[in-house]
Design a protein around this motif. Structure first.
Motif, PDB file in Angstrom:
ATOM      1  N   SER A  75       0.829  -1.205   0.000  1.00  6.95           N
ATOM      2  CA  SER A  75       0.000   0.000   0.000  1.00  6.95           C
ATOM      3  C   SER A  75       0.868   1.261   0.000  1.00  6.95           C
ATOM      4  N   ILE A  76       1.924   1.251   0.818  1.00  9.43           N
ATOM      5  CA  ILE A  76       2.815   2.417   0.862  1.00  9.43           C
ATOM      6  C   ILE A  76       3.493   2.612  -0.490  1.00  9.43           C
ATOM      7  N   LEU A  92      -5.954   2.881   2.998  1.00  4.97           N
ATOM      8  CA  LEU A  92      -7.264   2.336   3.376  1.00  4.97           C
ATOM      9  C   LEU A  92      -7.621   1.143   2.499  1.00  4.97           C
ATOM     10  N   GLY A  93      -7.290   1.251   1.210  1.00  5.44           N
ATOM     11  CA  GLY A  93      -7.527   0.120   0.322  1.00  5.44           C
ATOM     12  C   GLY A  93      -6.677  -1.082   0.692  1.00  5.44           C
ATOM     13  N   GLY A  94      -5.430  -0.842   1.115  1.00  6.20           N
ATOM     14  CA  GLY A  94      -4.592  -1.940   1.571  1.00  6.20           C
ATOM     15  C   GLY A  94      -5.155  -2.612   2.815  1.00  6.20           C
ATOM     16  N   LYS A  95      -5.711  -1.801   3.708  1.00  7.97           N
ATOM     17  CA  LYS A  95      -6.329  -2.362   4.907  1.00  7.97           C
ATOM     18  C   LYS A  95      -7.539  -3.216   4.551  1.00  7.97           C
ATOM     19  N   VAL A 150     -14.242  -3.817  -4.958  1.00  6.46           N
ATOM     20  CA  VAL A 150     -13.685  -2.823  -5.883  1.00  6.46           C
ATOM     21  C   VAL A 150     -14.796  -2.171  -6.691  1.00  6.46           C
ATOM     22  N   ASN A 151     -15.708  -2.981  -7.197  1.00  9.32           N
ATOM     23  CA  ASN A 151     -16.809  -2.439  -7.987  1.00  9.32           C
ATOM     24  C   ASN A 151     -17.697  -1.512  -7.164  1.00  9.32           C
ATOM     25  N   MET A 152     -17.898  -1.870  -5.914  1.00 11.89           N
ATOM     26  CA  MET A 152     -18.706  -1.033  -5.038  1.00 11.89           C
ATOM     27  C   MET A 152     -18.033   0.323  -4.810  1.00 11.89           C
ATOM     28  N   GLN A 180      -6.553   0.377  -5.611  1.00 12.68           N
ATOM     29  CA  GLN A 180      -5.247   0.054  -6.195  1.00 12.68           C
ATOM     30  C   GLN A 180      -4.646  -1.250  -5.675  1.00 12.68           C
ATOM     31  N   THR A 181      -4.567  -1.391  -4.356  1.00 11.83           N
ATOM     32  CA  THR A 181      -3.933  -2.571  -3.776  1.00 11.83           C
ATOM     33  C   THR A 181      -4.668  -3.842  -4.172  1.00 11.83           C
TER      34      THR A 181
END
Length: 616
Positions: free
Chosen positions: A200-201, A380-383, A422-424, A460-461
């Motif tokens: 993520s970073i 947040l996406g990585g989490k 992801v779609n949501m 992204q992640t």
């Protein structure tokens, strides 16, 4: 079972027999002077390399990857941040073609497209050579060529040459590709229980770098002292330390070749020997040692060595055979194309909409909104991705996280669950982005755009992890290359050019002239509706991603159904041969696909993909 053969023990290895002081020789430093501590002005700290493995520690390697990613992304968006100055340059350079002189916005799109074109072609080649040569020389040479390309971009102004700038941008794209196909798999392999955090970073470098370049380019371009050429010169100066540190990086694992990507493998002796390419992406965790190499068991002592061939054709074929990866890439291309277009013409859009009166203010606040969205959204996406993985793998198996050791049967259940989320996120982001078409206040415009971008960056992640889960382990670099290649060739290569032409057609007075200003400022104000229509077309293009992501999810569910049918048939045959009549086999199969921590009872479980839900 196939296991990678250590280069030190294989007479077939291309790395064998090399007796030098290279950075990949075990127990050796990058240079003799550092090893002897004499007459050497620059040496890494003693803790830079792990004495046990000889590898550079992840605590040094991963931050280096992040900084390189930020630097390369900053270089990408300098043109976007100074679009007016570059439009004036391309429309007045002595060798600019007539098409560019008449349509400077399309010329800016062509510059960005030349970078992406070189980047895309190089992705294809680097994804192939990563199977054959050590990753460090590949990345180091690529970064040196990138440095020369940045230098040439600054020299273009001195030569007053459009083509010098065009081919310099193409060179930076060609060299950057090597780094982008190597870094994510390395982070995935070496990150341990923090792989999700580091990935993520690393991916945060994309929005941060693009935003920094946007602001940096706009400030340098209007500076009375420097100019946009010095924006590139200072990039060259600032990136020299990164190249120096990269020289000292060492990697001993798998002979310096990415784990799972080498051509030389040891095959168990059998009637039908299997190559490592046939192995799933996610091997069992108990089969891997701490240094990432699979160990031979006692039953494999009589194995033999085979040379598995990787060709560009076979690598492309492996990617095209994955419908999950193909549809995922098409959906990501729609998003990337719009993000690139807004990055290229964002400042011009904001000015034409009369939200700001000065290009520096427009670029500054536009860049700040994008940077904050990336910094907040990507982690947040990585989490979110970590939570999905934890449900299937469980917190007790941290060493098997992020694609390492996850059972092959869980690849597509995890992918289906991630794609649904992801779609949501994409759908919700559009609900915030579209209202900006009617907004007249800069604060509301940027706030809603910030929320929409944050939600997009949260994908992204998961997108990168799904791409690596969609193919066999040895083809992970090729999957990433395919993802980026598709997103560029069908996204940010054509769309900025097309959107630039549309903007010039719907709002011709808002074209940038040789002076760096709009052709007719007063008439441009009257053509605000044309600018908003151009923006609406860009927003609407993201709708394609919703379609392709849904297709990708359905393909993942289809793979789940195939796996269920195949394994149930196998278990039925085994049960028939054994003569037992209990339902333990069905409970065994059910538990393999069930997220960790849920009720494993075959009668009560409702969250398993086998019950028709696909994802939970």
């Amino acid at each position: 079972m196939s296991t990678p053969l250590s280069p030190s023990s294989s007479h077939l290895s291309p790395l064998n027999g090399v007796d030098d002081d290279s950075d990949n020789g075990k127990g050796k430093d990058t240079s003799k002077c550092c090893r002897r501590r004499i007459s050497c002005p620059i040496c890494p700290p003693p803790s830079f390399n792990d004495p046990a493995s000889g590898n550079t520690r992840p605590t040094y390697l991963f931050p280096l990857f992040v900084l390189i990613n930020i630097a390369t992304m900053t270089d990408r968006s300098i043109i976007a941040g100074a679009s007016q100055e570059f439009s004036a340059f391309v429309s007045s350079a002595h060798d600019s073609p007539a098409f560019v002189q008449e349509n400077p916005d399309a010329g800016i799109g062509l510059l960005q497209a030349s970078f992406i074109f070189g980047y895309s072609v190089a992705l294809l080649l680097c994804g192939h050579f990563v199977h054959k040569i050590r990753w460090k020389p590949l990345v180091f040479v690529g970064q040196c060529v990138w440095w020369l390309g940045v230098l040439g971009s600054g020299n273009a102004k001195q030569y007053d040459s459009f083509y010098v700038l065009l081919f310099s941008r193409m060179a930076t794209g060609c060299s950057e590709a090597a780094f982008q196909v190597v870094a994510p798999p390395l982070i995935q392999d070496r990150g341990g229980n923090r792989s999700g955090l580091w990935l993520s970073i690393y991916l945060t470098g994309l929005p941060v770098g693009l935003s920094l370049g946007y602001i940096y380019g706009s400030r340098m371009a209007v500076s009375e002292i420097w100019g946009w050429d010095w924006a590139y010169y200072w990039m060259c100066i600032a990136s020299v330390p990164l190249l120096i540190v990269l020289m000292f990086v060492r990697d001993e694992t798998n002979g310096g070749i990415l784990s799972g990507a080498g051509e030389y493998v040891e095959i168990e002796t059998s009637e039908e020997p299997r190559l490592a390419v046939e192995q799933p992406l996610l091997a069992d965790a108990t089969d891997e040692s701490s240094n990432g190499l699979l160990q031979k068991s006692e039953s494999e002592e009589e194995g033999h060595t085979k040379h598995q061939k990787f060709t560009i054709f076979s690598e492309i074929q492996a990617c095209l055979r994955s419908p999950v990866l193909v549809t995922l890439s098409l959906g990501w291309a729609a998003i990337i194309g719009v993000v690139a277009s807004l990055g290229t013409f964002g400042g011009a859009f904001v000015l034409a909409l009369q939200l700001y009166d000065d290009e520096r203010d427009a670029a500054y606040w536009f860049g700040i909104a994008a940077a904050l969205a990336g910094v907040i959204g990507t982690p947040l996406g990585g989490k979110l991705a970590d939570r999905i993985l934890q449900r299937y793998v469980g917190p007790a198996n941290e060493s098997t996280r992020q694609g390492e050791g996850i059972d092959d049967s869980l690849r597509f259940p995890i992918s289906a669950s991630m794609i649904a989320r992801v779609n949501m996120l994409v759908a919700i982001s559009l609900l915030f982005v579209f209202p900006t078409l009617a907004m007249q206040e800069a604060a509301f415009f940027l706030f809603f755009l910030f929320i929409g971008w944050t939600l997009l960056f949260m994908t992204q992640t998961s997108i990168n992890l799904i791409a690596m889960l969609a193919v066999d382990r040895c083809h992970r670099p090729n999957a990433l290359a395919f993802l980026m290649l598709t997103s560029h060739l069908l996204g940010d290569v054509p769309l900025p050019i097309v959107l630039g032409l549309i903007k010039d057609k719907l709002a011709p007075a808002c074209r940038i002239g040789p002076s760096g200003d709009f052709v007719d400022i007063e008439q441009c104000k009257e053509q605000e509706d044309g600018v908003r229509k151009s923006l609406a077309i860009a927003y609407s293009w993201v709708l394609w991603s919703l379609l392709f992501f849904e297709l990708s999810r359905r393909f993942a569910k289809r793979e789940i159904g195939k796996a269920r049918a195949e394994e149930v048939n196998t278990l039925l045959l085994q049960e028939e041969d054994s003569g037992t009549g209990d339902d333990s086999t069905f409970q065994y199969y059910h538990s393999r696909f069930q997220p960790t921590g849920s009720n494993r009872s075959a009668n009560n479980d409702q969250s398993s993909p086998l019950n028709g839900n696909g994802v939970s």
